[in-house]
Design a protein around this motif. Sequence first.
Motif, PDB file in Angstrom:
ATOM      1  N   GLU A 193       0.832  -1.208   0.000  1.00  0.00           N
ATOM      2  CA  GLU A 193       0.000   0.000   0.000  1.00  0.00           C
ATOM      3  C   GLU A 193       0.866   1.257   0.000  1.00  0.00           C
ATOM      4  O   GLU A 193       0.527   2.258  -0.644  1.00  0.00           O
ATOM      5  CB  GLU A 193      -0.931  -0.023   1.210  1.00  0.00           C
ATOM      6  N   LEU A 194       1.988   1.205   0.714  1.00  0.00           N
ATOM      7  CA  LEU A 194       2.927   2.329   0.687  1.00  0.00           C
ATOM      8  C   LEU A 194       3.455   2.536  -0.726  1.00  0.00           C
ATOM      9  O   LEU A 194       3.521   3.675  -1.221  1.00  0.00           O
ATOM     10  CB  LEU A 194       4.091   2.062   1.647  1.00  0.00           C
ATOM     11  N   TYR A 195       3.828   1.453  -1.377  1.00  0.00           N
ATOM     12  CA  TYR A 195       4.315   1.527  -2.756  1.00  0.00           C
ATOM     13  C   TYR A 195       3.270   2.191  -3.658  1.00  0.00           C
ATOM     14  O   TYR A 195       3.588   3.093  -4.437  1.00  0.00           O
ATOM     15  CB  TYR A 195       4.641   0.122  -3.259  1.00  0.00           C
ATOM     16  N   ASP A 196       2.023   1.751  -3.547  1.00  0.00           N
ATOM     17  CA  ASP A 196       0.963   2.289  -4.402  1.00  0.00           C
ATOM     18  C   ASP A 196       0.739   3.781  -4.151  1.00  0.00           C
ATOM     19  O   ASP A 196       0.539   4.560  -5.097  1.00  0.00           O
ATOM     20  CB  ASP A 196      -0.344   1.524  -4.172  1.00  0.00           C
ATOM     21  N   LEU A 197       0.767   4.181  -2.890  1.00  0.00           N
ATOM     22  CA  LEU A 197       0.597   5.599  -2.553  1.00  0.00           C
ATOM     23  C   LEU A 197       1.712   6.447  -3.164  1.00  0.00           C
ATOM     24  O   LEU A 197       1.462   7.516  -3.732  1.00  0.00           O
ATOM     25  CB  LEU A 197       0.594   5.779  -1.034  1.00  0.00           C
ATOM     26  N   MET A 198       2.925   5.969  -3.043  1.00  0.00           N
ATOM     27  CA  MET A 198       4.059   6.717  -3.574  1.00  0.00           C
ATOM     28  C   MET A 198       4.008   6.775  -5.096  1.00  0.00           C
ATOM     29  O   MET A 198       4.320   7.802  -5.706  1.00  0.00           O
ATOM     30  CB  MET A 198       5.374   6.096  -3.089  1.00  0.00           C
ATOM     31  N   TYR A 199       3.575   5.679  -5.703  1.00  0.00           N
ATOM     32  CA  TYR A 199       3.518   5.631  -7.165  1.00  0.00           C
ATOM     33  C   TYR A 199       2.470   6.603  -7.712  1.00  0.00           C
ATOM     34  O   TYR A 199       2.611   7.127  -8.819  1.00  0.00           O
ATOM     35  CB  TYR A 199       3.217   4.211  -7.637  1.00  0.00           C
ATOM     36  N   GLU A 200       1.427   6.853  -6.930  1.00  0.00           N
ATOM     37  CA  GLU A 200       0.393   7.808  -7.346  1.00  0.00           C
ATOM     38  C   GLU A 200       0.932   9.238  -7.404  1.00  0.00           C
ATOM     39  O   GLU A 200       0.425  10.070  -8.166  1.00  0.00           O
ATOM     40  CB  GLU A 200      -0.789   7.759  -6.372  1.00  0.00           C
ATOM     41  N   HIS A 201       1.951   9.524  -6.593  1.00  0.00           N
ATOM     42  CA  HIS A 201       2.441  10.897  -6.466  1.00  0.00           C
ATOM     43  C   HIS A 201       3.809  11.136  -7.106  1.00  0.00           C
ATOM     44  O   HIS A 201       4.204  12.290  -7.299  1.00  0.00           O
ATOM     45  CB  HIS A 201       2.531  11.279  -4.983  1.00  0.00           C
ATOM     46  N   LEU A 202       4.533  10.073  -7.409  1.00  0.00           N
ATOM     47  CA  LEU A 202       5.893  10.217  -7.930  1.00  0.00           C
ATOM     48  C   LEU A 202       6.056   9.426  -9.220  1.00  0.00           C
ATOM     49  O   LEU A 202       5.369   8.433  -9.436  1.00  0.00           O
ATOM     50  CB  LEU A 202       6.915   9.721  -6.894  1.00  0.00           C
ATOM     51  N   ASP A 203       6.982   9.858 -10.062  1.00  0.00           N
ATOM     52  CA  ASP A 203       7.256   9.150 -11.318  1.00  0.00           C
ATOM     53  C   ASP A 203       8.684   8.618 -11.282  1.00  0.00           C
ATOM     54  O   ASP A 203       9.633   9.351 -11.557  1.00  0.00           O
ATOM     55  CB  ASP A 203       7.079  10.086 -12.510  1.00  0.00           C
ATOM     56  N   PRO A 204       8.845   7.341 -10.950  1.00  0.00           N
ATOM     57  CA  PRO A 204      10.193   6.792 -10.798  1.00  0.00           C
ATOM     58  C   PRO A 204      10.819   6.289 -12.091  1.00  0.00           C
ATOM     59  O   PRO A 204      11.964   5.842 -12.095  1.00  0.00           O
ATOM     60  CB  PRO A 204       9.955   5.611  -9.851  1.00  0.00           C
ATOM     61  N   ASN A 205      10.087   6.325 -13.187  1.00  0.00           N
ATOM     62  CA  ASN A 205      10.575   5.720 -14.431  1.00  0.00           C
ATOM     63  C   ASN A 205      11.861   6.382 -14.918  1.00  0.00           C
ATOM     64  O   ASN A 205      11.939   7.603 -15.038  1.00  0.00           O
ATOM     65  CB  ASN A 205       9.501   5.816 -15.515  1.00  0.00           C
ATOM     66  N   GLY A 206      12.858   5.540 -15.187  1.00  0.00           N
ATOM     67  CA  GLY A 206      14.128   6.035 -15.707  1.00  0.00           C
ATOM     68  C   GLY A 206      14.931   6.826 -14.704  1.00  0.00           C
ATOM     69  O   GLY A 206      15.761   7.654 -15.075  1.00  0.00           O
ATOM     70  N   TRP A 207      14.719   6.539 -13.406  1.00  0.00           N
ATOM     71  CA  TRP A 207      15.363   7.363 -12.378  1.00  0.00           C
ATOM     72  C   TRP A 207      16.872   7.178 -12.335  1.00  0.00           C
ATOM     73  O   TRP A 207      17.614   8.140 -12.304  1.00  0.00           O
ATOM     74  CB  TRP A 207      14.761   7.041 -11.005  1.00  0.00           C
ATOM     75  N   TRP A 208      17.340   5.920 -12.306  1.00  0.00           N
ATOM     76  CA  TRP A 208      18.796   5.721 -12.184  1.00  0.00           C
ATOM     77  C   TRP A 208      19.461   6.052 -13.512  1.00  0.00           C
ATOM     78  O   TRP A 208      19.172   5.436 -14.527  1.00  0.00           O
ATOM     79  CB  TRP A 208      19.127   4.281 -11.787  1.00  0.00           C
ATOM     80  N   PRO A 209      20.345   7.057 -13.512  1.00  0.00           N
ATOM     81  CA  PRO A 209      20.963   7.471 -14.776  1.00  0.00           C
ATOM     82  C   PRO A 209      21.930   6.423 -15.303  1.00  0.00           C
ATOM     83  O   PRO A 209      22.608   5.748 -14.538  1.00  0.00           O
ATOM     84  CB  PRO A 209      21.711   8.758 -14.386  1.00  0.00           C
TER      85      PRO A 209
END
Length: 216
Positions: free
Chosen positions: A8-24
């Motif tokens: 549920e924490l993961y889902d909440l964070m995913y609703e507010h943040l865009d992690p795609n392609g984060w690690w350069p």
Amino acid sequence: MKKINLNELYDLMYEHLDPNGWWPGRSDWHVIWSTILIQNTNWKNVDKALATLYQATNFWPENILNLSDNKLEKAIASAGFFTRKAATLKRLATYFQKYEFDLDRCRQLSKEQLRPELLSIKGIGPETADVILMYGIQKGEFVVDTYARRLFDCLACPLPSSYQKAKELVEANVDHFTLRNYQNFHAMIVMFNQKYKLPKEFKTTFLNNYQLIITK
């Protein structure tokens, strides 16, 4: 205070943040070398070191091994601690040599085999090993870094002081996490910390009214 589990924490964070392609990283090797260079410094310094390392080696591990210690140290000097980091880069390149520098071959092996091998290399601790496994070799791992500990503290769910115990606790409490889930979770935890400067601004965040519950 609403109680939530890790999924549920993961889902909440995913609703507010865009992690795609984060690690350069322009390649898997780019990512792997960056895990060494980022130790005890910031990405601005690492980017400079990566640029000169690429010019000198094209990020190919065999080229790193063939480069003199002095030239390798100069190439990564902007990342700091360059003597130690250059030695670690060469030890890591030597490790991959036994797999003929073939990351696909490594990916066919289990993380239960690969992780102890990486941890046996001087200069590579649990956090670095897990990041290499997750982003370079594509094995799902939970990275217990300072950012994760700060977030879990803010959610009234402090992690065990032992890295291994904390890692095992989290991984035992996530349900059906894929490699991408682990990558996203790590990225979102870092992004959340950087955006809200934990623990200072936690009460202003969308997670303020939640308490994380993990089965001990």
